[in-house]
Design a protein around this motif. Structure first.
Motif, mmCIF file in Angstrom:
data_model
loop_
_atom_site.group_PDB
_atom_site.id
_atom_site.type_symbol
_atom_site.label_atom_id
_atom_site.label_comp_id
_atom_site.label_asym_id
_atom_site.label_seq_id
_atom_site.Cartn_x
_atom_site.Cartn_y
_atom_site.Cartn_z
ATOM 1 N N TYR A 22 -68.150 -91.787 -40.954
ATOM 2 C CA TYR A 22 -69.578 -91.777 -41.293
ATOM 3 C C TYR A 22 -69.998 -90.337 -41.523
ATOM 4 O O TYR A 22 -69.333 -89.408 -41.052
ATOM 5 C CB TYR A 22 -70.452 -92.423 -40.202
ATOM 6 C CG TYR A 22 -70.535 -91.597 -38.938
ATOM 7 C CD1 TYR A 22 -69.485 -91.588 -38.033
ATOM 8 C CD2 TYR A 22 -71.648 -90.802 -38.674
ATOM 9 C CE1 TYR A 22 -69.540 -90.809 -36.895
ATOM 10 C CE2 TYR A 22 -71.716 -90.022 -37.528
ATOM 11 C CZ TYR A 22 -70.652 -90.033 -36.650
ATOM 12 O OH TYR A 22 -70.713 -89.254 -35.527
ATOM 13 N N GLN A 39 -62.939 -87.688 -43.844
ATOM 14 C CA GLN A 39 -62.686 -87.590 -45.284
ATOM 15 C C GLN A 39 -62.046 -86.244 -45.606
ATOM 16 O O GLN A 39 -62.399 -85.246 -44.992
ATOM 17 C CB GLN A 39 -63.988 -87.665 -46.081
ATOM 18 C CG GLN A 39 -64.717 -88.960 -45.902
ATOM 19 C CD GLN A 39 -65.785 -89.187 -46.951
ATOM 20 O OE1 GLN A 39 -65.864 -88.452 -47.923
ATOM 21 N NE2 GLN A 39 -66.581 -90.212 -46.754
ATOM 22 N N MET A 62 -61.690 -88.737 -57.225
ATOM 23 C CA MET A 62 -62.920 -87.940 -57.157
ATOM 24 C C MET A 62 -63.683 -88.125 -58.460
ATOM 25 O O MET A 62 -63.129 -87.889 -59.541
ATOM 26 C CB MET A 62 -62.540 -86.471 -56.959
ATOM 27 C CG MET A 62 -63.712 -85.534 -56.974
ATOM 28 S SD MET A 62 -64.617 -85.648 -55.454
ATOM 29 C CE MET A 62 -63.560 -84.649 -54.446
ATOM 30 N N LEU A 63 -64.908 -88.557 -58.357
ATOM 31 C CA LEU A 63 -65.688 -88.854 -59.556
ATOM 32 C C LEU A 63 -66.683 -87.737 -59.835
ATOM 33 O O LEU A 63 -67.169 -87.084 -58.904
ATOM 34 C CB LEU A 63 -66.442 -90.181 -59.349
ATOM 35 C CG LEU A 63 -65.536 -91.380 -59.030
ATOM 36 C CD1 LEU A 63 -66.355 -92.530 -58.455
ATOM 37 C CD2 LEU A 63 -64.795 -91.820 -60.282
ATOM 38 N N LEU A 97 -70.124 -87.092 -60.447
ATOM 39 C CA LEU A 97 -71.333 -87.908 -60.272
ATOM 40 C C LEU A 97 -72.506 -87.324 -61.059
ATOM 41 O O LEU A 97 -72.807 -86.137 -60.939
ATOM 42 C CB LEU A 97 -71.706 -87.964 -58.791
ATOM 43 C CG LEU A 97 -70.577 -88.351 -57.810
ATOM 44 C CD1 LEU A 97 -71.126 -88.400 -56.384
ATOM 45 C CD2 LEU A 97 -69.954 -89.689 -58.179
ATOM 46 N N GLU A 135 -76.501 -89.947 -57.198
ATOM 47 C CA GLU A 135 -76.232 -91.073 -56.302
ATOM 48 C C GLU A 135 -77.518 -91.853 -56.097
ATOM 49 O O GLU A 135 -78.596 -91.270 -55.925
ATOM 50 C CB GLU A 135 -75.710 -90.572 -54.954
ATOM 51 C CG GLU A 135 -74.373 -89.868 -55.095
ATOM 52 C CD GLU A 135 -73.732 -89.528 -53.753
ATOM 53 O OE1 GLU A 135 -73.465 -90.453 -52.964
ATOM 54 O OE2 GLU A 135 -73.529 -88.330 -53.495
ATOM 55 N N GLU A 172 -70.319 -97.681 -51.148
ATOM 56 C CA GLU A 172 -70.092 -98.404 -49.899
ATOM 57 C C GLU A 172 -71.359 -99.144 -49.513
ATOM 58 O O GLU A 172 -72.428 -98.891 -50.056
ATOM 59 C CB GLU A 172 -69.643 -97.461 -48.784
ATOM 60 C CG GLU A 172 -70.654 -96.384 -48.437
ATOM 61 C CD GLU A 172 -70.294 -95.615 -47.156
ATOM 62 O OE1 GLU A 172 -69.329 -95.972 -46.468
ATOM 63 O OE2 GLU A 172 -71.029 -94.657 -46.859
HETATM 64 P P1 ADP Z 1 -69.826 -91.920 -45.468
HETATM 65 O O1 ADP Z 1 -69.391 -93.196 -44.814
HETATM 66 O O2 ADP Z 1 -69.481 -90.719 -44.682
HETATM 67 O O3 ADP Z 1 -71.251 -91.973 -45.971
HETATM 68 P P2 ADP Z 1 -69.094 -91.960 -48.299
HETATM 69 O O4 ADP Z 1 -67.921 -92.665 -48.825
HETATM 70 O O5 ADP Z 1 -70.414 -92.523 -48.641
HETATM 71 O O6 ADP Z 1 -68.871 -91.824 -46.735
HETATM 72 O O7 ADP Z 1 -69.031 -90.423 -48.777
HETATM 73 C C1 ADP Z 1 -70.028 -89.487 -48.459
HETATM 74 C C2 ADP Z 1 -70.418 -88.707 -49.702
HETATM 75 O O8 ADP Z 1 -69.292 -88.006 -50.238
HETATM 76 C C3 ADP Z 1 -70.900 -89.588 -50.847
HETATM 77 O O9 ADP Z 1 -72.260 -89.939 -50.696
HETATM 78 C C4 ADP Z 1 -70.647 -88.657 -52.030
HETATM 79 O O10 ADP Z 1 -71.624 -87.638 -52.112
HETATM 80 C C5 ADP Z 1 -69.330 -88.005 -51.670
HETATM 81 N N1 ADP Z 1 -68.205 -88.824 -52.200
HETATM 82 C C6 ADP Z 1 -67.572 -89.814 -51.547
HETATM 83 N N2 ADP Z 1 -66.611 -90.387 -52.315
HETATM 84 C C7 ADP Z 1 -66.646 -89.753 -53.502
HETATM 85 C C8 ADP Z 1 -65.905 -89.879 -54.730
HETATM 86 N N3 ADP Z 1 -64.930 -90.793 -54.869
HETATM 87 N N4 ADP Z 1 -66.204 -89.039 -55.752
HETATM 88 C C9 ADP Z 1 -67.197 -88.106 -55.606
HETATM 89 N N5 ADP Z 1 -67.921 -87.944 -54.491
HETATM 90 C C10 ADP Z 1 -67.664 -88.747 -53.434
#
Ligand code: ADP
Ligand code: MG
Length: 385
Positions: free
Chosen positions: A153, A158, A184-185, A187, A190, A267
């Motif tokens: 979270y 990560q 990695m996208l 963005l 969001e 998610e």
């Molecule tokens: P958490 O459960 O910690 O909220 P997330 O998967 O939502 O985990 O990741 C947190 C943040 O990291 C995302 O809101 C985004 O800003 C960035 N992020 C996560 N996955 C990606 C991805 N595949 N590509 C680009 N940014 C990402």
């Protein structure tokens, strides 16, 4: 248990988890005349402090769960990692929303992403990694983010990896726990949609929020999102589709990425969501009141937004100053000089860096002006100094 009939106040409701989301639930439940029992192992938990009954025990404590089952007319959760068995046990005795099944999907990234894909919903490239051999060597998947499948979270659990070698090292670093590797996208931005879905399948979706993250933690939510009306409407539609496919009952937070103008699911959270905090001050019914209404069988309230809103998270970092890291309470009086700003502090005893201590929401008619005001107010608190 069947939940056709309305559970009237002053019935006792149950909340699994005593964080800030639970605290806002207690406030909403009290407003509607209910009492609340909170289960949380922390004796100083934000929700436990204001609950009618605080069971200070673990989420699998049989005595505490038996007491909840016997005394609570309906139960919900604010803690995404509550064991699915806890929800199934309670559901044998009383009304529980969301279901153990929905929560078990949301709390396990492998199932969550698989559910999106199998349901035909848009999701970015990902691979489930159960063992090192599952890590793709294919350069197309990199750069990527390796995420532990459980208990991550606020960006925890990560690692950003540039290639296969780094991915292997990160997987080892995570002790070869089950992970998901995501490409990695790039963005555009969001978005998120928080919605309420009741046991009859009625949905009240809150307006689409635009979210900015800092170090993997939500920093700011801007509502209405500054994207096209069409994209906002598509985000609403996608969230509703997902909730319906999950047969979800409760409050659902749906996080999305915008890539090349298109939505991809990131998610879901089976509970009220940080990006829905703006609803407390800017909507007719807030996300926590909807949670109370759903579990008690009351009709959903209007999710209409009456003010443009910018929500700013306040992390423990704001308490620490200078090179010596001396601890000082932020200057709340300065932020509160702005008349259209609502401050919410969660009652956490100890500020820690990256810990969510509170938030404020700036309100107004024009979202760009509100954003400016919010940023000024934040600079006055010395947040992020
Ligand atoms: P958490 O459960 O910690 O909220 P997330 O998967 O939502 O985990 O990741 C947190 C943040 O990291 C995302 O809101 C985004 O800003 C960035 N992020 C996560 N996955 C990606 C991805 N595949 N590509 C680009 N940014 C990402
Ligand atoms: Mg997230």
């Amino acid at each position: 248990m069947s939940d056709k009939k309305v559970i009237s106040a002053p019935a006792m409701l149950g909340m699994l988890g005593g964080g800030q989301l639970g605290r806002f639930f207690v406030i909403a439940a009290h407003e509607l005349g209910y009492k609340v029992t909170v289960l949380d192992p922390d004796k100083n938990s934000p929700a436990g402090q204001i609950a009618d009954v605080h069971l200070c025990a673990n989420y699998d404590d049989e005595t505490a769960l038996a007491q909840m089952a016997a005394t609570c007319a309906a139960i919900s959760t604010e803690f995404e990692n509550v064991p699915a068995e806890t929800l199934s046990f309670l559901a044998q005795h009383t009304v529980v929303h969301p279901s153990a099944e929905a929560v078990s999907i949301a709390q396990y990234r492998v199932k969550e992403k698989g559910f999106f894909r199998d349901s035909g919903l848009p999701v970015g490239p990902f691979v489930a990694v159960q063992k090192a051999e599952d890590l793709p060597q294919d350069g197309d998947m990199y750069p990527a983010v390796l995420k532990v499948a459980r208990f991550g979270y606020d960006g925890k659990g990560q690692a950003r990896v540039a290639n296969y070698t780094e991915a292997l090292a990160a997987f080892d670093n995570f002790k070869q726990e089950v992970c998901v590797l995501e490409k990695m996208l790039e963005l555009d931005c969001e978005l998120s949609v928080v919605l309420a879905r009741d046991a009859q399948g009625n949905i009240a979706a809150f307006p689409t929020a635009e979210n900015k993250h800092l170090n993997g933690i939500l920093d700011i939510s801007i509502v209405p999102a500054r994207v096209s009306e069409v994209l906002k409407a598509k985000a609403q539609e996608l969230a509703k589709q997902l909730a319906t496919k999950l047969n979800y009952v409760g409050i659902l937070g749906v996080e999305m990425f915008v890539v090349d103008g298109k939505l991809l699911l990131n998610e879901i959270a089976p509970r009220p969501h940080n990006s829905g905090h703006y609803t407390i001050d800017a909507c007719i019914t807030n996300q926590f009141e909807q949670q109370v209404r759903i579990i008690t069988g009351l009709p959903l309230g209007s999710a209409h937004q009456h003010s443009a809103a910018v929500m700013v998270n306040i992390l423990g970092d704001s308490w620490f100053h200078g090179e010596k890291n001396s601890v000082l309470e932020p200057a709340w009086n300065k932020a509160l000089q702005h008349g259209a700003l609502k401050l919410h502090l969660y009652g956490k005893q100890e500020p820690r860096k990256a810990r969510k201590m509170g938030h404020f929401t700036a309100l107004g008619d024009n979202v760009d002006e509100v954003l400016n005001q919010a940023l000024v107010a934040r600079s006055e608190l010395h947040i992020g100094e």
